[in-house]
Write an enzyme that holds these catalytic residues in place. Sequence first.
Site: not given
Ligand code: GFB
Length: 429
Positions: A47, A292, A49-50
């Site tokens: 999972e 994006l 960060f968010n």
């Molecule tokens: O936070 P997060 O769970 O969001 O995972 P989702 C995306 C991670 O990608 C962030 C990087 O924590 C950042 O490390 N990241 C994505 C970004 N967008 C940005 C951005 O605009 N700027 C920066 N600096 N970093 C979840 C995934 O992603 O989506 C799960 O964690 C799974 O594993 C799910 O794939 C479908 O909710 O977008």
Amino acid sequence: LINFTQTVVENEFCDTPDEDAKINNKCNIQSRYSRNRYILYDVNPPEGFNLRRDVYVRVAVFINNLIKEEEEFKWQLVLPPWGNLYHWQSKHIGSQRQLPWGLFFNIPSLRKYIPVIEMHQFLHEFPSESGQTQLDNVYVLQNDEEMFRTGKFEDKNEITKCTKELQYHKVEANRYGGYFWGYRNVTSRMVKCLKFHGFISSLKQNLKPNVYRSIAFDYMEIALHDSYGSREYWRARRSMRYNSELYSIANKYRETFLNSTNDRDKTKRPDDWTKEKKRRNAVGGAYLSVHLRRRDFLVGRSSMVPTIKSVALQLKEKLNELKLNTLFVATDAIDEEFEELEKYLLNYTVLRFIPSDHVLNKFKDGGVAIIDQIICSYARYFIGTAESTFTFRIQEDREIIGFPTKTTFNYLCKDGKKCGSDGQWEIVW
Ligand code: GFB
């Protein structure tokens, strides 16, 4: 004072075959003299960060209620160190493991909602034997596969045979080793698997504060919000102010490149979140911001993710409609994709935040992500990526800052298609 005679009888450890524990009465010696009760948790390793930030809100509301209901104990949440996240792939910036919450969040601000301590503080505070800190119990939450098969969902909370490939192993009687956020000096006296379905508040029955002084829940994302979107949800969420240095970096960027300040943009907030008031008149900087999301979304969400060309067209339309010339892009896209986007938008100023080596080394990928989120959250208008928790956290911040909702709950759509919304989770004060 608590009646600890009863504690002795109830203590499950004193019923174990561990003679040594019985004789020394180690099993409950700590709980006899202290009212401190520590709750720890961890989340399914893949999972991001968010989603993890959302799990914190669930836990925080749970503990906030617990404090009101179980006054005889001093409940504290031990913040699970950040690290080892799949998306945090920057190299040459040192370890991205066991990062304290204070690197990303404002701890005094969190403490205005519930008592929290960092893991290193817990290891220092909590009695240990020969350098080992031993938790009393770990519950490993597991989904009830049967319910998912039949589609008949009902609340469940029962000790069960462990079905997961467990990352815990028995070291000796009454001592289990495991990952424990990467700390080798942490073990647990017990590990129990819990078939669980329901609201997080039903974990209260598992706490047994007369028995356990420190208890961890693994796979905590399985437990559901008690009241998603309620006033209490938002209070916990509002307490999650970021590390003030991250705000400073984002604000400096806004002022330098986007001509955006809180005074000018009517986005000023009190330092103390408890003093914040309901409002809908934030104006925001004269730029459009977009989140994006690419990388794994291109694979896992391919039916929803637009091409870069389509993204550019959608953004151009909105920039023209809003009579704005500046676009801020938060993205995990590869450089080629960003350059392609720039090419389609040559008549506009297209910006993204590129951290200095110092900022990246100090705040790592997680801190840079938060800086991107802050900059997006102060824009006049925001467009996100559907189903991304990264986008959801920006939307929440904009709700807290006080933007009109129509400037916040907008999404990039798959090429040429109309797209629905992920819902509009408006703030409740
Ligand atoms: O936070 P997060 O769970 O969001 O995972 P989702 C995306 C991670 O990608 C962030 C990087 O924590 C950042 O490390 N990241 C994505 C970004 N967008 C940005 C951005 O605009 N700027 C920066 N600096 N970093 C979840 C995934 O992603 O989506 C799960 O964690 C799974 O594993 C799910 O794939 C479908 O909710 O977008």
